[in-house]
Scaffold this motif. Sequence first.
Motif, PDB file in Angstrom:
ATOM      1  N   LEU A  23      54.334  45.996   8.165  1.00  0.00           N
ATOM      2  CA  LEU A  23      54.457  47.446   8.316  1.00  0.00           C
ATOM      3  C   LEU A  23      53.139  48.087   8.748  1.00  0.00           C
ATOM      4  O   LEU A  23      53.145  49.138   9.387  1.00  0.00           O
ATOM      5  N   GLU A  24      52.038  47.455   8.390  1.00  0.00           N
ATOM      6  CA  GLU A  24      50.735  47.985   8.769  1.00  0.00           C
ATOM      7  C   GLU A  24      50.433  47.787  10.256  1.00  0.00           C
ATOM      8  O   GLU A  24      49.559  48.448  10.796  1.00  0.00           O
ATOM      9  N   GLU A  25      51.167  46.890  10.900  1.00  0.00           N
ATOM     10  CA  GLU A  25      51.020  46.701  12.344  1.00  0.00           C
ATOM     11  C   GLU A  25      51.664  47.879  13.062  1.00  0.00           C
ATOM     12  O   GLU A  25      52.684  48.410  12.620  1.00  0.00           O
ATOM     13  N   ASP A  27      52.989  47.899  16.117  1.00  0.00           N
ATOM     14  CA  ASP A  27      53.861  47.543  17.231  1.00  0.00           C
ATOM     15  C   ASP A  27      55.326  47.328  16.845  1.00  0.00           C
ATOM     16  O   ASP A  27      56.037  46.597  17.498  1.00  0.00           O
ATOM     17  N   LYS A  28      55.786  47.982  15.808  1.00  0.00           N
ATOM     18  CA  LYS A  28      57.178  47.823  15.365  1.00  0.00           C
ATOM     19  C   LYS A  28      58.045  48.958  15.890  1.00  0.00           C
ATOM     20  O   LYS A  28      57.642  50.113  15.917  1.00  0.00           O
ATOM     21  N   SER A  29      59.248  48.599  16.277  1.00  0.00           N
ATOM     22  CA  SER A  29      60.212  49.623  16.687  1.00  0.00           C
ATOM     23  C   SER A  29      60.795  50.277  15.432  1.00  0.00           C
ATOM     24  O   SER A  29      60.655  49.760  14.322  1.00  0.00           O
ATOM     25  N   ILE A  30      61.455  51.385  15.621  1.00  0.00           N
ATOM     26  CA  ILE A  30      62.099  52.081  14.507  1.00  0.00           C
ATOM     27  C   ILE A  30      63.115  51.166  13.832  1.00  0.00           C
ATOM     28  O   ILE A  30      63.209  51.127  12.597  1.00  0.00           O
ATOM     29  N   ASP A  31      63.868  50.418  14.609  1.00  0.00           N
ATOM     30  CA  ASP A  31      64.868  49.508  14.041  1.00  0.00           C
ATOM     31  C   ASP A  31      64.208  48.426  13.187  1.00  0.00           C
ATOM     32  O   ASP A  31      64.695  48.093  12.106  1.00  0.00           O
ATOM     33  N   GLU A  32      63.089  47.873  13.672  1.00  0.00           N
ATOM     34  CA  GLU A  32      62.380  46.858  12.908  1.00  0.00           C
ATOM     35  C   GLU A  32      61.808  47.456  11.619  1.00  0.00           C
ATOM     36  O   GLU A  32      61.899  46.839  10.551  1.00  0.00           O
ATOM     37  N   ALA A  35      64.624  47.964   9.080  1.00  0.00           N
ATOM     38  CA  ALA A  35      65.077  46.703   8.478  1.00  0.00           C
ATOM     39  C   ALA A  35      64.065  46.193   7.453  1.00  0.00           C
ATOM     40  O   ALA A  35      64.452  45.731   6.371  1.00  0.00           O
ATOM     41  N   LEU A  36      62.774  46.292   7.778  1.00  0.00           N
ATOM     42  CA  LEU A  36      61.745  45.824   6.848  1.00  0.00           C
ATOM     43  C   LEU A  36      61.714  46.669   5.580  1.00  0.00           C
ATOM     44  O   LEU A  36      61.589  46.132   4.478  1.00  0.00           O
ATOM     45  N   SER A  41      62.829  47.253  -0.126  1.00  0.00           N
ATOM     46  CA  SER A  41      63.461  48.031  -1.187  1.00  0.00           C
ATOM     47  C   SER A  41      64.367  47.152  -2.044  1.00  0.00           C
ATOM     48  O   SER A  41      64.345  47.231  -3.277  1.00  0.00           O
ATOM     49  N   THR A  42      65.133  46.308  -1.408  1.00  0.00           N
ATOM     50  CA  THR A  42      66.017  45.387  -2.126  1.00  0.00           C
ATOM     51  C   THR A  42      65.202  44.434  -3.000  1.00  0.00           C
ATOM     52  O   THR A  42      65.548  44.188  -4.164  1.00  0.00           O
TER      53      THR A  42
END
Length: 67
Positions: A23-25, A27-32, A35-36, A41-42
């Motif tokens: 998450l600190e990177e 370069d993640k899309s909103i979808d990624e 999902a993370l 959370s789970t």
Amino acid sequence: MSNKENFSYDKSIGRIEEIVNQLEEDDKSIDELSALVKEASTLVKACKSKLRMTEEDILKAFGEDEQ
């Protein structure tokens, strides 16, 4: 996480740490990201549940030893 018998607190904590690093990177899309966050959370909920159950087991053990 569907099979609680195979749940590993340590592995779950490790995975949460991996997710935080991802998450600190930037370069993640909103979808990624979504999902993370859902996976984390789970895992956090499962770890909290495990800690509560462990606390109850410890309290019961000490309560039985006092009698």
